[in-house]
Design a protein around this motif. Structure first.
Motif, PDB file in Angstrom:
ATOM      1  N   TYR A  92       0.858  -1.148   0.071  1.00  0.00           N
ATOM      2  CA  TYR A  92      -0.041  -0.061   0.053  1.00  0.00           C
ATOM      3  C   TYR A  92       0.868   1.300   0.020  1.00  0.00           C
ATOM      4  O   TYR A  92       2.062   1.216   0.001  1.00  0.00           O
ATOM      5  CB  TYR A  92      -1.001   0.119   1.101  1.00  0.00           C
ATOM      6  N   LEU A  93       0.260   2.337  -0.288  1.00  0.00           N
ATOM      7  CA  LEU A  93       1.099   3.549  -0.141  1.00  0.00           C
ATOM      8  C   LEU A  93       0.770   4.467   1.158  1.00  0.00           C
ATOM      9  O   LEU A  93      -0.457   4.637   1.631  1.00  0.00           O
ATOM     10  CB  LEU A  93       0.517   4.487  -1.417  1.00  0.00           C
ATOM     11  N   VAL A  94       1.726   5.075   1.540  1.00  0.00           N
ATOM     12  CA  VAL A  94       1.608   6.359   2.393  1.00  0.00           C
ATOM     13  C   VAL A  94       2.275   7.603   2.103  1.00  0.00           C
ATOM     14  O   VAL A  94       3.076   7.772   1.265  1.00  0.00           O
ATOM     15  CB  VAL A  94       2.176   5.463   3.972  1.00  0.00           C
ATOM     16  N   ASP A  95       1.744   8.593   2.677  1.00  0.00           N
ATOM     17  CA  ASP A  95       2.366  10.083   2.365  1.00  0.00           C
ATOM     18  C   ASP A  95       3.345  10.168   3.256  1.00  0.00           C
ATOM     19  O   ASP A  95       3.832   9.468   4.122  1.00  0.00           O
ATOM     20  CB  ASP A  95       1.508  10.942   2.418  1.00  0.00           C
ATOM     21  N   ASP A  96       4.145  11.287   3.339  1.00  0.00           N
ATOM     22  CA  ASP A  96       5.193  11.871   4.028  1.00  0.00           C
ATOM     23  C   ASP A  96       4.891  11.727   5.611  1.00  0.00           C
ATOM     24  O   ASP A  96       5.606  11.490   6.388  1.00  0.00           O
ATOM     25  CB  ASP A  96       5.563  13.047   3.713  1.00  0.00           C
TER      26      ASP A  96
END
Length: 262
Positions: A40-44
């Motif tokens: 999955y993706l996460v932001d900063d």
């Protein structure tokens, strides 16, 4: 007499938010489906990202080979990027305020660069140590419920893929799954316990192939069902969650038997 319906479609994806695969069978464990939502993706800030706010993820399809650890991202017949994935820094990710999972940022920074270019802002690709399901390991939706949404909305049909449910099943009675909370569900070799309703988000308004907003599903659902409570708060509910009591293989065509006691 127990209720009996049939599995009509299964939906998984190696990368959360990308295009769905529809395998003939899945191996369901207490932690989710083997091979589903491994990445999955996460932001900063470490916030989990979904296709709701990242429509450019639509149309991308992921394939992953666990033995070689090779992940490939394609759009149609075009391979966009591919390579091996290795874990680097461990991170904790909040799953919508309901639980926290431990994962690892993928070591090769090219992966994060690739997805950052796709969504238009900086994100990181993360590999979960177990399938990163949202609330409970399984979700179920009857095709009778989808047909009823279409009927109530004056449409000839609604594409059920926009709801991204793990298990779809045949049913003549709309929203029969809403009555399964706490009941024992024998689905193929697996045994589930029916859970609460799924609160739908704006991702369901987007065309499952293009990502274009083309159907006001939330408004249409609440127009005839009203706003109802769920574990994620009140809203448009459609489909149900389920826990896994006994792991097992589930295949298209398997019977779903519903018993009064879990």
């Amino acid at each position: 007499m127990p209720i009996s319906v049939t599995v009509t479609r299964l939906s998984i994806t190696p990368v959360k938010g990308l295009a769905l695969h529809h395998p003939d069978s899945i191996d369901l464990t207490s932690q989710g489906v083997v091979g589903d939502r491994l990445f999955y993706l996460v932001d900063d800030s470490g916030k989990l990202q979904s296709c709701t706010g990242n429509p450019s993820l639509y149309g991308l399809q992921a394939t992953y080979d666990d033995e070689t650890r090779r992940l490939e991202i394609a759009r149609g017949d075009e391979l966009m990027y591919g390579g091996t994935v290795e874990p680097a820094v461990a991170v904790e990710t909040d799953m919508w305020g309901l639980r926290t999972i431990t994962s690892d940022v993928v070591a090769d920074p090219v992966w994060s660069t690739f997805f950052s270019d796709v969504v238009g802002r900086r994100v990181q690709l993360v590999q979960a140590r177990a399938p990163s399901y949202d609330v409970q390991p399984a979700t179920l939706l009857g095709i009778g419920s989808v047909a009823e949404l279409a009927r109530q909305s004056g449409l000839s049909e609604v594409d059920s893929r926009r709801f991204r449910m793990l298990i779809e099943f045949s049913s003549g009675e709309p929203h029969i799954e809403d009555s399964w909370a706490g009941k024992r569900l024998q689905v193929g070799d697996a045994v589930l316990r029916g859970g609460g309703p799924v609160k739908r988000c704006a991702a369901t308004t987007r065309n499952p192939a293009s990502g274009v907003v083309d159907l006001q599903t939330l408004r249409l659902i609440t127009a005839y069902r009203g706003r109802q409570d769920s574990v994620l708060g009140a809203g448009a509910i459609f489909g149900v969650y389920a826990d896994v009591l006994e792991p097992g293989t589930i295949s298209v065509g398997d019977t779903v038997e519903v018993h009064d006691e879990a």
